[in-house]
Design a protein around this motif. Structure first.
Motif, PDB file in Angstrom:
ATOM      1  N   LYS A  35      -7.696   7.889   5.524  1.00  0.00           N
ATOM      2  CA  LYS A  35      -7.843   6.742   4.636  1.00  0.00           C
ATOM      3  C   LYS A  35      -6.657   6.708   3.690  1.00  0.00           C
ATOM      4  O   LYS A  35      -6.321   7.708   3.068  1.00  0.00           O
ATOM      5  CB  LYS A  35      -9.146   6.819   3.847  1.00  0.00           C
ATOM      6  CG  LYS A  35     -10.377   6.661   4.713  1.00  0.00           C
ATOM      7  CD  LYS A  35     -11.620   6.637   3.883  1.00  0.00           C
ATOM      8  CE  LYS A  35     -12.833   6.458   4.788  1.00  0.00           C
ATOM      9  NZ  LYS A  35     -14.068   6.406   4.020  1.00  0.00           N
ATOM     10  N   GLY A  36      -6.028   5.536   3.598  1.00  0.00           N
ATOM     11  CA  GLY A  36      -4.849   5.403   2.764  1.00  0.00           C
ATOM     12  C   GLY A  36      -5.097   4.564   1.533  1.00  0.00           C
ATOM     13  O   GLY A  36      -5.993   3.709   1.498  1.00  0.00           O
ATOM     14  N   SER A  37      -4.301   4.811   0.510  1.00  0.00           N
ATOM     15  CA  SER A  37      -4.386   4.033  -0.717  1.00  0.00           C
ATOM     16  C   SER A  37      -3.021   4.006  -1.386  1.00  0.00           C
ATOM     17  O   SER A  37      -2.139   4.808  -1.081  1.00  0.00           O
ATOM     18  CB  SER A  37      -5.422   4.628  -1.671  1.00  0.00           C
ATOM     19  OG  SER A  37      -5.040   5.934  -2.042  1.00  0.00           O
ATOM     20  N   PHE A  38      -2.855   3.061  -2.292  1.00  0.00           N
ATOM     21  CA  PHE A  38      -1.625   2.957  -3.082  1.00  0.00           C
ATOM     22  C   PHE A  38      -1.995   2.597  -4.506  1.00  0.00           C
ATOM     23  O   PHE A  38      -3.098   2.108  -4.778  1.00  0.00           O
ATOM     24  CB  PHE A  38      -0.674   1.903  -2.495  1.00  0.00           C
ATOM     25  CG  PHE A  38      -1.162   0.493  -2.684  1.00  0.00           C
ATOM     26  CD1 PHE A  38      -0.873  -0.211  -3.849  1.00  0.00           C
ATOM     27  CD2 PHE A  38      -1.937  -0.131  -1.726  1.00  0.00           C
ATOM     28  CE1 PHE A  38      -1.346  -1.509  -4.039  1.00  0.00           C
ATOM     29  CE2 PHE A  38      -2.409  -1.422  -1.908  1.00  0.00           C
ATOM     30  CZ  PHE A  38      -2.109  -2.111  -3.061  1.00  0.00           C
ATOM     31  N   ALA A  39      -1.060   2.793  -5.403  1.00  0.00           N
ATOM     32  CA  ALA A  39      -1.219   2.365  -6.795  1.00  0.00           C
ATOM     33  C   ALA A  39       0.164   2.174  -7.395  1.00  0.00           C
ATOM     34  O   ALA A  39       1.125   2.814  -6.976  1.00  0.00           O
ATOM     35  CB  ALA A  39      -2.010   3.393  -7.599  1.00  0.00           C
ATOM     36  N   TRP A  40       0.253   1.291  -8.360  1.00  0.00           N
ATOM     37  CA  TRP A  40       1.492   1.116  -9.103  1.00  0.00           C
ATOM     38  C   TRP A  40       1.173   0.660 -10.529  1.00  0.00           C
ATOM     39  O   TRP A  40       0.098   0.138 -10.796  1.00  0.00           O
ATOM     40  CB  TRP A  40       2.466   0.165  -8.408  1.00  0.00           C
ATOM     41  CG  TRP A  40       2.002  -1.237  -8.141  1.00  0.00           C
ATOM     42  CD1 TRP A  40       1.435  -1.683  -6.983  1.00  0.00           C
ATOM     43  CD2 TRP A  40       2.093  -2.376  -9.010  1.00  0.00           C
ATOM     44  NE1 TRP A  40       1.165  -3.030  -7.084  1.00  0.00           N
ATOM     45  CE2 TRP A  40       1.567  -3.480  -8.304  1.00  0.00           C
ATOM     46  CE3 TRP A  40       2.562  -2.571 -10.304  1.00  0.00           C
ATOM     47  CZ2 TRP A  40       1.499  -4.750  -8.859  1.00  0.00           C
ATOM     48  CZ3 TRP A  40       2.498  -3.840 -10.858  1.00  0.00           C
ATOM     49  CH2 TRP A  40       1.976  -4.905 -10.136  1.00  0.00           C
ATOM     50  N   VAL A  41       2.128   0.896 -11.392  1.00  0.00           N
ATOM     51  CA  VAL A  41       1.995   0.475 -12.785  1.00  0.00           C
ATOM     52  C   VAL A  41       3.357  -0.023 -13.261  1.00  0.00           C
ATOM     53  O   VAL A  41       4.392   0.534 -12.898  1.00  0.00           O
ATOM     54  CB  VAL A  41       1.461   1.620 -13.689  1.00  0.00           C
ATOM     55  CG1 VAL A  41       2.413   2.789 -13.721  1.00  0.00           C
ATOM     56  CG2 VAL A  41       1.162   1.128 -15.086  1.00  0.00           C
ATOM     57  N   ALA A  42       3.356  -1.094 -14.026  1.00  0.00           N
ATOM     58  CA  ALA A  42       4.570  -1.634 -14.636  1.00  0.00           C
ATOM     59  C   ALA A  42       4.481  -1.412 -16.136  1.00  0.00           C
ATOM     60  O   ALA A  42       3.425  -1.609 -16.742  1.00  0.00           O
ATOM     61  CB  ALA A  42       4.715  -3.125 -14.333  1.00  0.00           C
ATOM     62  N   THR A  63       0.295   6.932   7.658  1.00  0.00           N
ATOM     63  CA  THR A  63       0.959   8.067   7.023  1.00  0.00           C
ATOM     64  C   THR A  63       1.153   7.749   5.545  1.00  0.00           C
ATOM     65  O   THR A  63       0.981   6.605   5.123  1.00  0.00           O
ATOM     66  CB  THR A  63       2.339   8.322   7.652  1.00  0.00           C
ATOM     67  OG1 THR A  63       3.187   7.184   7.382  1.00  0.00           O
ATOM     68  CG2 THR A  63       2.241   8.548   9.155  1.00  0.00           C
ATOM     69  N   SER A  64       1.548   8.751   4.770  1.00  0.00           N
ATOM     70  CA  SER A  64       1.783   8.493   3.348  1.00  0.00           C
ATOM     71  C   SER A  64       2.964   7.539   3.160  1.00  0.00           C
ATOM     72  O   SER A  64       2.981   6.759   2.214  1.00  0.00           O
ATOM     73  CB  SER A  64       2.006   9.795   2.585  1.00  0.00           C
ATOM     74  OG  SER A  64       3.186  10.420   2.999  1.00  0.00           O
ATOM     75  N   TYR A  65       3.949   7.553   4.078  1.00  0.00           N
ATOM     76  CA  TYR A  65       5.056   6.597   3.986  1.00  0.00           C
ATOM     77  C   TYR A  65       4.546   5.163   4.104  1.00  0.00           C
ATOM     78  O   TYR A  65       4.971   4.277   3.381  1.00  0.00           O
ATOM     79  CB  TYR A  65       6.097   6.851   5.071  1.00  0.00           C
ATOM     80  CG  TYR A  65       6.954   8.064   4.821  1.00  0.00           C
ATOM     81  CD1 TYR A  65       7.660   8.221   3.635  1.00  0.00           C
ATOM     82  CD2 TYR A  65       7.070   9.043   5.783  1.00  0.00           C
ATOM     83  CE1 TYR A  65       8.442   9.328   3.405  1.00  0.00           C
ATOM     84  CE2 TYR A  65       7.861  10.164   5.572  1.00  0.00           C
ATOM     85  CZ  TYR A  65       8.547  10.304   4.384  1.00  0.00           C
ATOM     86  OH  TYR A  65       9.330  11.398   4.168  1.00  0.00           O
ATOM     87  N   ARG A  66       3.617   4.941   5.024  1.00  0.00           N
ATOM     88  CA  ARG A  66       3.061   3.593   5.180  1.00  0.00           C
ATOM     89  C   ARG A  66       2.232   3.212   3.967  1.00  0.00           C
ATOM     90  O   ARG A  66       2.256   2.071   3.520  1.00  0.00           O
ATOM     91  CB  ARG A  66       2.230   3.494   6.443  1.00  0.00           C
ATOM     92  CG  ARG A  66       3.078   3.487   7.675  1.00  0.00           C
ATOM     93  CD  ARG A  66       2.289   3.133   8.895  1.00  0.00           C
ATOM     94  NE  ARG A  66       3.173   3.208  10.047  1.00  0.00           N
ATOM     95  CZ  ARG A  66       2.793   3.016  11.269  1.00  0.00           C
ATOM     96  NH1 ARG A  66       1.523   2.745  11.526  1.00  0.00           N
ATOM     97  NH2 ARG A  66       3.645   3.090  12.262  1.00  0.00           N
TER      98      ARG A  66
END
Length: 101
Positions: A35-42, A63-66
């Motif tokens: 299971k993949g996830s992402f996060a970002w903050v500005a 993959t973590s790259y994706r």
């Protein structure tokens, strides 16, 4: 790409900051148990957070790259939308951790 997007300032205040200050964006992605996830903050260069977003990452042979790519695509689409709607042309710097484990 914007499942859990959160503006941390009122829209008008965000517009003011984005048109007058330099913005930093940090992004990361991860995969655990397929299971993949992402996060970002500005944030401003002073560390005042402006916007944050997180969500799932999908794809065959994830993959973590994706997953990190999903995060970067989310960032780019968000700032493209701001440019198209508000004509913001201020620069922003994106940093990401692309070390795969």
């Amino acid at each position: 790409m914007f499942d859990q997007l959160e503006l941390l300032l009122p829209q008008q205040a965000l517009f003011q900051v984005l048109t007058t200050e330099s913005v930093l964006v940090g992004s990361d992605g991860s995969v655990q148990e397929e299971k993949g996830s992402f996060a970002w903050v500005a944030s401003t260069r002073d560390g005042d957070r402006l916007v944050q977003c997180k969500g799932p990452a999908f794809g065959h042979d994830l993959t973590s790259y994706r997953a990190e790519g999903h995060g970067l695509l989310s960032v780019i689409r968000f700032f493209l939308h701001l440019h198209q709607q508000w004509h913001i042309t201020n620069e922003f710097t994106v940093v990401c951790d692309n070390k795969s484990s």
